[in-house]
Design an enzyme around this catalytic site. Structure first.
Site, PDB file in Angstrom:
ATOM      1  N   GLN A  20     -10.282  -3.937  -3.730  1.00 24.85           N
ATOM      2  CA  GLN A  20     -11.573  -3.385  -3.329  1.00 24.85           C
ATOM      3  C   GLN A  20     -12.601  -3.570  -4.443  1.00 24.85           C
ATOM      4  O   GLN A  20     -13.736  -4.008  -4.201  1.00 24.85           O
ATOM      5  CB  GLN A  20     -11.423  -1.892  -2.998  1.00 24.85           C
ATOM      6  CG  GLN A  20     -12.720  -1.238  -2.585  1.00 24.85           C
ATOM      7  CD  GLN A  20     -13.233  -1.741  -1.251  1.00 24.85           C
ATOM      8  OE1 GLN A  20     -12.537  -1.680  -0.262  1.00 24.85           O
ATOM      9  NE2 GLN A  20     -14.451  -2.265  -1.219  1.00 24.85           N
TER      10      GLN A  20
ATOM     11  N   CYS B  59     -16.673   1.769   0.310  1.00 24.73           N
ATOM     12  CA  CYS B  59     -15.520   0.909   0.596  1.00 24.73           C
ATOM     13  C   CYS B  59     -15.102   0.972   2.054  1.00 24.73           C
ATOM     14  O   CYS B  59     -14.416   0.077   2.530  1.00 24.73           O
ATOM     15  CB  CYS B  59     -14.356   1.309  -0.305  1.00 24.73           C
ATOM     16  SG  CYS B  59     -13.868   3.023  -0.109  1.00 24.73           S
TER      17      CYS B  59
ATOM     18  N   ASP C  80     -17.367   7.205  -1.732  1.00 19.91           N
ATOM     19  CA  ASP C  80     -16.121   7.050  -0.964  1.00 19.91           C
ATOM     20  C   ASP C  80     -15.828   8.405  -0.320  1.00 19.91           C
ATOM     21  O   ASP C  80     -16.454   9.421  -0.669  1.00 19.91           O
ATOM     22  CB  ASP C  80     -14.987   6.618  -1.914  1.00 19.91           C
ATOM     23  CG  ASP C  80     -13.651   6.436  -1.203  1.00 19.91           C
ATOM     24  OD1 ASP C  80     -13.650   6.195   0.029  1.00 19.91           O
ATOM     25  OD2 ASP C  80     -12.603   6.546  -1.873  1.00 19.91           O
TER      26      ASP C  80
ATOM     27  N   HIS D  70      -7.306   0.724  -6.628  1.00 21.02           N
ATOM     28  CA  HIS D  70      -7.521  -0.175  -5.481  1.00 21.02           C
ATOM     29  C   HIS D  70      -8.232  -1.430  -6.005  1.00 21.02           C
ATOM     30  O   HIS D  70      -9.418  -1.647  -5.752  1.00 21.02           O
ATOM     31  CB  HIS D  70      -8.370   0.549  -4.427  1.00 21.02           C
ATOM     32  CG  HIS D  70      -8.326  -0.064  -3.063  1.00 21.02           C
ATOM     33  ND1 HIS D  70      -7.565  -1.171  -2.748  1.00 21.02           N
ATOM     34  CD2 HIS D  70      -8.972   0.269  -1.902  1.00 21.02           C
ATOM     35  CE1 HIS D  70      -7.734  -1.469  -1.467  1.00 21.02           C
ATOM     36  NE2 HIS D  70      -8.591  -0.624  -0.941  1.00 21.02           N
TER      37      HIS D  70
ATOM     38  N   ARG E 201     -14.029  -8.497   1.008  1.00 15.19           N
ATOM     39  CA  ARG E 201     -12.584  -8.293   0.829  1.00 15.19           C
ATOM     40  C   ARG E 201     -11.845  -9.576   1.178  1.00 15.19           C
ATOM     41  O   ARG E 201     -10.912  -9.992   0.494  1.00 15.19           O
ATOM     42  CB  ARG E 201     -12.080  -7.143   1.731  1.00 15.19           C
ATOM     43  CG  ARG E 201     -12.642  -5.769   1.395  1.00 15.19           C
ATOM     44  CD  ARG E 201     -12.139  -5.261   0.071  1.00 15.19           C
ATOM     45  NE  ARG E 201     -10.690  -5.235  -0.020  1.00 15.19           N
ATOM     46  CZ  ARG E 201      -9.910  -4.267   0.470  1.00 15.19           C
ATOM     47  NH1 ARG E 201     -10.448  -3.212   1.036  1.00 15.19           N
ATOM     48  NH2 ARG E 201      -8.600  -4.302   0.336  1.00 15.19           N
TER      49      ARG E 201
ATOM     50  N   ARG F 136       0.873  -1.184   0.000  1.00 13.60           N
ATOM     51  CA  ARG F 136       0.000   0.000   0.000  1.00 13.60           C
ATOM     52  C   ARG F 136       0.903   1.224   0.000  1.00 13.60           C
ATOM     53  O   ARG F 136       1.707   1.405   0.920  1.00 13.60           O
ATOM     54  CB  ARG F 136      -0.913   0.007   1.230  1.00 13.60           C
ATOM     55  CG  ARG F 136      -1.684   1.306   1.392  1.00 13.60           C
ATOM     56  CD  ARG F 136      -2.791   1.247   2.420  1.00 13.60           C
ATOM     57  NE  ARG F 136      -3.945   0.513   1.922  1.00 13.60           N
ATOM     58  CZ  ARG F 136      -5.183   0.639   2.399  1.00 13.60           C
ATOM     59  NH1 ARG F 136      -5.434   1.498   3.376  1.00 13.60           N
ATOM     60  NH2 ARG F 136      -6.178  -0.062   1.905  1.00 13.60           N
TER      61      ARG F 136
HETATM   62  N1  NVA Z   1     -10.029   6.813  -1.463  1.00  9.63           N
HETATM   63  C1  NVA Z   1      -9.700   6.337  -0.144  1.00  9.63           C
HETATM   64  C2  NVA Z   1      -9.945   4.875  -0.051  1.00  9.63           C
HETATM   65  C3  NVA Z   1      -9.700   4.287   1.319  1.00  9.63           C
HETATM   66  C4  NVA Z   1      -9.908   2.805   1.349  1.00  9.63           C
HETATM   67  C5  NVA Z   1      -8.254   6.656   0.147  1.00  9.63           C
HETATM   68  O1  NVA Z   1      -7.406   6.475  -0.735  1.00  9.63           O
HETATM   69  O2  NVA Z   1      -7.966   7.115   1.244  1.00  9.63           O
HETATM   70  N1   CP Z   2     -11.481  -0.118   2.068  1.00 17.37           N
HETATM   71  C1   CP Z   2     -10.218  -0.224   2.515  1.00 17.37           C
HETATM   72  O1   CP Z   2      -9.279  -0.454   1.780  1.00 17.37           O
HETATM   73  O2   CP Z   2     -10.106  -0.060   3.855  1.00 17.37           O
HETATM   74  P1   CP Z   2      -8.742   0.062   4.673  1.00 17.37           P
HETATM   75  O3   CP Z   2      -8.140   1.404   4.349  1.00 17.37           O
HETATM   76  O4   CP Z   2      -9.184  -0.014   6.115  1.00 17.37           O
HETATM   77  O5   CP Z   2      -7.828  -1.045   4.306  1.00 17.37           O
END
Ligand code: NVA
Ligand code: CP
Length: 333
Positions: free
Chosen positions: A156, A288, A248, A153, A316, A126
């Site tokens: 997801q 998500c 989101d 992502h 997930r 990540r």
């Molecule tokens: N768009 C959000 C998704 C979190 C799972 C982010 O990147 O923070």
């Molecule tokens: N939706 C998602 O990826 O959640 P986290 O940021 O908690 O992993």
């Protein structure tokens, strides 16, 4: 089961059998590069794993294998579902916070990736820029799986497909409206929807549209699958007759400095009772997570009877177990 007009064989799955030689790439960086039949296959495996008793046959599949997780951003779902999934398949997971390994003191990404490849069987990363993820994939000799970047992502979006499939019985032709920021979630939903023939309607402010290159490539894929990729600034138009409404956060991780201007820009795109009213009466609500009630979604909608967000979060786990069985344990080099 039939998805996208194809029936998926209910084969007894063995993770060490390369059923589609040469077709899967070593790394899962975006859905664009996952062949369409493999997307369908992942959904089928996920369904089988979800239905399978635990502990059962699958609890030995990844015995002796270790997955590393390198996270430069916080996570609840991605981290825990990968760790739990690995355990449920008989393997082990090792969480490597990027500030606790020598990478934080200047060791190169290349050396880290090469060394970790001697210990581990797969890496979930990540990070921020998609190019950093690509660097991990280029240097590691083991599979690298995208655990979220600023651009995409994919794990997801696969869980989202599984949730729509479960709730609606099929994917082809189903309309999913995504409202708000044209971010990593929107980009991967577009790629996912294009693979399976869905109608993806994105309702975003003009300055926050999804990635143009992803939209263009997905429209090319859509020509093969019958998918529709609709991009509009009108949230009502996007939501009309939708089978699923999705939103989101307005401020993604790393964008905290822009929070005030984002709040203003996205207010008309809030997923609320008025937008839900223009979708199909049996539309499901997706997010998500994590969510900010009162910002991108109202409490009444996310906690209401049409919400599928907890199934979505659970999925997930099942989708990622399918990913792990497909990507880990193969002779990639
Ligand atoms: N768009 C959000 C998704 C979190 C799972 C982010 O990147 O923070
Ligand atoms: N939706 C998602 O990826 O959640 P986290 O940021 O908690 O992993």
């Amino acid at each position: 089961m039939t998805i996208l007009g194809q029936s998926i064989p209910d084969t007894a799955h063995s993770p060490r059998t390369n059923s589609f030689p040469g077709e899967l790439r070593k790394d899962l960086l975006t859905l664009e590069t996952v062949p369409r039949h493999h997307v369908l296959r992942l959904l089928q495996i996920a369904r089988e794993l979800k239905a399978a008793p635990r502990p059962g046959r699958a609890s030995q599949w990844l015995q002796g294998l270790t997955l590393g997780l390198i996270f430069e951003k916080p996570s609840t779902r991605t981290r825990v579902s990968f760790e739990a999934g690995m355990n449920q398949l008989g393997g082990q997971a090792l969480f490597l916070s990027s500030d606790k390994i020598q990478l934080s003191r200047g060791e190169s990404l290349a050396d880290t990736a090469l060394v970790l490849s001697r210990y581990l069987d797969g890496l979930v990363v990540r990070t921020f820029d998609q190019s950093i993820l690509e660097d991990w994939a280029r240097h590691a000799t083991i599979p690298v799986i995208n655990g979220l970047t600023d651009l995409t992502h994919p794990c997801q979006a696969l869980a989202d497909l599984l949730t729509v499939l479960e709730r609606k019985g099929s994917l082809k032709g189903k309309k999913l409206a995504y409202l708000g920021d044209g971010n990593n979630i929107a980009n991967s939903l577009i790629e996912a929807g294009a693979k399976v023939g869905m109608h993806i309607a994105i309702g975003c402010p003009a300055n926050y549209m999804p990635d143009p290159s992803i939209v263009e490539k997905s429209r090319i894929e859509a020509e093969q699958t019958g998918a529709i990729i609709e991009i509009t600034s009108d949230p009502v138009e996007a939501s009309r007759n939708a089978d699923a409404l999705y939103t989101d956060v307005w401020t993604s991780m790393g964008q905290e400095d822009e929070q005030a201007q984002r709040l203003t820009a996205f207010t008309p795109y809030q997923l609320n009772e008025s937008l839900l009213a223009v979708a199909k009466p049996d539309a499901i609500v997706l997010h998500c997570l994590p969510a900010h009630r009162g910002e991108e979604i109202t409490e009444g909608v996310i906690d209401g009877p049409q919400s599928a967000v907890l199934d979505q979060a659970e999925n997930r786990l099942h989708v990622q177990k399918a990913i792990l069985t497909e990507w880990l344990g193969r002779p990639w080099s």
